[in-house]
Scaffold this motif. Structure first.
Motif, short mmCIF file in Angstrom:
data_model
loop_
_atom_site.label_atom_id
_atom_site.label_comp_id
_atom_site.label_asym_id
_atom_site.label_seq_id
_atom_site.Cartn_x
_atom_site.Cartn_y
_atom_site.Cartn_z
N ILE A 83 -26.07 -19.66 -4.01
CA ILE A 83 -25.40 -20.90 -4.43
C ILE A 83 -24.36 -20.59 -5.51
O ILE A 83 -23.24 -21.10 -5.47
CB ILE A 83 -26.43 -21.95 -4.93
N GLY A 84 -24.72 -19.71 -6.45
CA GLY A 84 -23.76 -19.33 -7.49
C GLY A 84 -22.51 -18.71 -6.90
O GLY A 84 -21.38 -19.08 -7.27
N TYR A 131 -21.67 -9.67 -6.40
CA TYR A 131 -21.58 -10.99 -5.76
C TYR A 131 -20.23 -11.63 -6.05
O TYR A 131 -19.62 -12.25 -5.18
CB TYR A 131 -22.71 -11.90 -6.24
N ALA A 132 -19.77 -11.50 -7.29
CA ALA A 132 -18.47 -12.07 -7.66
C ALA A 132 -17.37 -11.45 -6.82
O ALA A 132 -16.48 -12.15 -6.30
CB ALA A 132 -18.20 -11.86 -9.15
N ALA A 186 -19.38 -21.17 -7.49
CA ALA A 186 -18.58 -20.75 -8.64
C ALA A 186 -17.34 -19.96 -8.23
O ALA A 186 -16.32 -20.02 -8.92
CB ALA A 186 -19.43 -19.94 -9.61
N VAL A 187 -17.41 -19.21 -7.13
CA VAL A 187 -16.26 -18.40 -6.75
C VAL A 187 -15.76 -18.73 -5.35
O VAL A 187 -14.58 -19.04 -5.16
CB VAL A 187 -16.57 -16.89 -6.87
N GLY A 188 -16.66 -18.68 -4.36
CA GLY A 188 -16.24 -18.80 -2.96
C GLY A 188 -15.43 -20.06 -2.68
O GLY A 188 -14.32 -20.00 -2.14
N ALA A 238 -19.27 -25.08 -14.43
CA ALA A 238 -20.65 -25.14 -14.90
C ALA A 238 -21.50 -24.02 -14.30
O ALA A 238 -22.48 -23.59 -14.90
CB ALA A 238 -21.25 -26.51 -14.54
N ARG A 239 -21.11 -23.56 -13.10
CA ARG A 239 -21.92 -22.54 -12.42
C ARG A 239 -21.52 -21.11 -12.78
O ARG A 239 -22.15 -20.16 -12.32
CB ARG A 239 -21.77 -22.71 -10.90
N ILE A 240 -20.44 -20.96 -13.54
CA ILE A 240 -19.97 -19.61 -13.88
C ILE A 240 -21.11 -18.81 -14.52
O ILE A 240 -21.31 -17.64 -14.20
CB ILE A 240 -18.75 -19.70 -14.84
N GLY A 241 -21.89 -19.48 -15.39
CA GLY A 241 -22.99 -18.81 -16.06
C GLY A 241 -24.03 -18.27 -15.07
O GLY A 241 -24.51 -17.15 -15.21
N GLU A 242 -24.32 -19.10 -14.05
CA GLU A 242 -25.27 -18.67 -13.01
C GLU A 242 -24.82 -17.38 -12.35
O GLU A 242 -25.61 -16.49 -12.06
CB GLU A 242 -25.35 -19.74 -11.92
N LEU A 243 -23.50 -17.29 -12.11
CA LEU A 243 -22.97 -16.14 -11.43
C LEU A 243 -23.15 -14.88 -12.26
O LEU A 243 -23.46 -13.81 -11.74
CB LEU A 243 -21.48 -16.36 -11.15
N ARG A 244 -22.98 -15.04 -13.57
CA ARG A 244 -23.08 -13.89 -14.46
C ARG A 244 -24.45 -13.21 -14.32
O ARG A 244 -24.56 -12.00 -14.32
CB ARG A 244 -22.84 -14.33 -15.91
#
Lengths: 378, 378, 378
Positions: free
Chosen positions: A349-350, A284-285, A354-356, A272-278
């Motif tokens: 937070i993203g 950041y990714a 989403a990744v970390g 759900a947070r993948i979009g936030e990361l984009r």
């Protein structure tokens, strides 16, 4: 070659564990836009149950433990917590289009510890039959608090330096007067990191306060967070009362099952947070992918020093590495939001959720356990 | 005579099982206007836990199973799902004061499957020591999805026929022109069942679209529902990972207890919905009482064919009958609300929750188990 | 001397039990302003689970029990329930600055029973290996309902006497007429305690209705409360169905763990309510501290009579004392709010939650168990 091949076999075996299966299952379910959700009160209660159990088992262990042997690992945990923030300050923060305060806050969150990741690590260690000191889970706050404090202090230093620069260009003549005036309203000569950058008004910038960030409120805020509170409550009950019966009949048997559900929620959250990361961008990714593994390896290395010098178990070394590779997703964000209000929460937070955290769980944990098993068997 | 008397003894014994005791207890508690409630997040989590467990045990079984033996029961499940909707279309929908779309939606819900009823059936089978194929629970979606798809397709056909009739009376002259215009805005020449009756504007009715209802969105909507998602997640985790340890230590031991609480909630719900049913009328009550038993007997008969021809277990036959006699109360309604928006939800939800589910649980399950035991012992 | 010293040793040992440890842990966590919370749906569900378990075990026991031996303890429970309210009426209500209706409501709450305190007492008795009749928990409603009924009746008598006084001073001439008119609109010649003081209008006070308070609505309101509903549901299921398997596999194993979490919530609640108590004043604090112990000793004494005359177990005596020393915190308040609407809820709820319940748990339970053990060993 034998070491490498046995390591890769072990690493791949870990990827098929049900704990990680539930994580990946959650990611897939969310990717298919399923309406399946775990209600929020259940999620919060599961986190509480897991951390209370981790605290209880740590407390019961500490009651009979030799505290001296905890010294070096605790020192290394603090060192890693501080180091992680400095690494973020001099890598992520230097990248193009990355704001320095956002980068420092992100590094703070990656230095802080995730109780869920720790719980997953402990479960897989137990499944694998790897021995570790039961007090090792109690290293959590020794890394968590220094990381958050360092991040907030570094952000305050940076913000006040920026003001200084602005100040010296614009109003270099009236410098001394304003500085004196700026200090007059403060008790004890300190300024909290959180409010210092909000108190800047049109009339003038307070300056040169880098070393004056209040440490205690950050520590207190961190200890009052629900995750550390649950962990410390469990520790205290484990040390001061005799909770063995309720631990054996309730907290311990439910642990692995509740963790599997937590993994599911974390997987769904990650998708759900993948979009936030984009929105936040590729740097950041990249950071969020590399940092958990890098931090884990640094902690693994320091843990090996303790292993060789003081007999710290290989399982304990893995726990130190897992704590370092984890990034806080529950208790860290409110502390940072209060401590570095100018940083963008969707950045840190993203990156973390989403990744970390998925990287720490799905790559970090099997990696460090495989490494420890390969070293132990070698 | 011996068969009948042993059947009645077995049937009455089932009525005293604690699982049904909790159902009746919930009905009584609600009838006394007690303020006792099970909080909604707890209820949702219990349903999730039960379906995940059913999926996991099915998945673990399928991993080692002979999939060929699943073919005939799965085919019969699909057949029953479709048949149930047609039965409703040509019985309930023909009764006086019953609107056809409401009747079709109700039949769709009675064809769809209730995960809770299935779970109750599995528990009582285990308590009774009746053997069944562990993959039998995986027959769920083979009946659930065809029933919902059929209901939505039949409703669309009916609605467009009504339009046609209206159309041919009022504007028979301009027929060909409007028809051509009506199709021009559609991609791939299909219209989704859900939106087709919303797109009717003053300018003219699109006509003759019965075979053009989109099937895939209905299947997708159904799979995305929380009940089927949880079941399929469990199936996938059971097949692809090795969740035996967490299954044996967590999901399996909690199953029967959580089910007893779910039965309580369902009993309370049934009493609370009695009023809703009164608004809907006596024909729905009659249908909702007879349908679960009729559907169950049809499935039981087909299951016996598989029992005789391919050795499908008598326990499996009971599961097929329980799936057929159950009516969906969690995941079905949102699918129908989206798929047949003109149907009145209090008609189909009231029929299912207030009468259909209690009848399936309190009469259907003991009936089919008693029948299987009488046949098995005969 | 030997008795006293062994009693004090036993009393101190109880204070270190994990059940009380969780209570004190919760108080400390809340005192440090931690953000740790147990979500409300979880809390409600835990209370339900505990009371259902207590009811189930009582019901299973009653199924095989000699009901005659329950008579005397049940009679004593009723007596204590009524007595507690009269004690409050003639002590707390006579203190300066204490309003009489507030005092009566508070005494009613202290006479009513807390399911959580009862559950804690049962757990510690089991941990200590003290034997008791399993039906002893079923004494709960025999004290709970008479206490609430007595409180509401006493409050109604007091309120109507006050009206009478006012009435006789102001309008002594028109007395007979109004009385007759006041009764005319009532069915069966009774007035409900709850609504009688709301029906007073400017035209005149209805008078002399002390003995005419409706008892049944109070009993019904009390039985409909979530705590008594759960307990009675468990009792009924235990007596009428055969829930042994689900009891042994689910409700019993989870009991002690869920109780420890409930204790935590109650500790947090106690700290959070300290402020409320301050508003209410020191007389309530004094009453709330002394009353649980005084009530417990009265019940302990009566229980000892049953012990000597009919062989009621010493464990049963402790349960009677614990029920008496407990004060209702979940189901009592709504009954009192409806029954004595003019009483101030923060007076009775604050006294019960902030002082009464912690005193009953942390002093009462260990005290009475220690006393029973000292007597049993003597």
């Amino acid at each position: 070659m034998d070491f490498l091949s046995s390591f890769f076999t072990l690493f791949l075996g870990k990827l098929q564990s049900p704990t990680l299966g539930f994580l990946i299952g959650g990611m897939v379910v969310a990717a298919f836009n399923s309406r399946l959700t775990i209600p929020d009160p259940i999620y919060k209660f599961i986190v509480f149950m897991l951390l209370l159990k981790v605290g209880l088992s740590g407390g019961i262990a500490i009651r009979n433990a030799n505290l001296v042997e905890m010294l070096l690992p605790a020192l290394f945990a603090m060192l890693v917590g501080v180091l992680i923030v400095f690494i973020g300050r001099y890598t992520l923060a230097k990248l193009p289009k990355v704001k320095v305060v956002d980068a420092i806050a992100t590094a703070g969150l990656f230095g802080a510890v995730s109780g869920s990741t720790l719980a997953a690590g402990l479960t897989i260690l137990e499944t694998e039959g790897v021995q570790y000191e039961p007090w090792a889970a109690a290293l959590y706050p020794f890394m968590d608090i220094p990381a958050l404090v360092t991040a907030i202090v570094l952000a305050s230093i940076y913000i006040s330096k920026q003001r200084d620069k602005y100040f010296s260009q614009e109003e270099s003549l009236s410098k001394q007067t304003v500085t004196a005036g700026g200090y007059s309203s403060e008790q004890g000569g300190t300024v909290s990191g959180g409010s210092s950058n909000q108190s800047t008004t049109a009339s003038g910038y307070p300056r040169k306060q880098p070393e004056r960030v209040k440490i205690w409120p950050i520590v207190q805020e961190s200890l009052q967070g629900s995750a550390l509170s649950a962990l410390l409550l469990g520790l205290a009950l484990g040390i001061l009362t005799r909770p063995e019966s309720v631990y054996e009949s309730f907290f311990n048997p439910l642990f692995r099952g509740l963790l599997s559900i937590l993994m599911l929620v974390m997987g769904m959250e990650a998708t759900a947070r993948i979009g936030e990361l984009r929105k936040v961008g590729q740097w950041y990714a990249l950071y969020a992918f590399i940092a958990p593994l890098l931090h884990g390896f640094i902690a693994f290395g320091l843990g090996m020093i303790a292993h060789v010098t003081t007999g710290f178990s290989l399982g304990g070394v893995v726990i130190l590495a897992v704590i370092a590779s984890s990034s806080s997703d529950i208790s860290g964000p409110p502390t940072l939001r209060a401590g570095i209000p100018s940083a963008n929460p969707s950045a840190y937070i993203g990156s973390s959720t989403a990744v970390g955290t998925p990287v720490a769980l799905a790559i970090g944990i099997p990696l460090f356990i495989g490494l420890a098993q390969a070293l132990g068997g070698g």
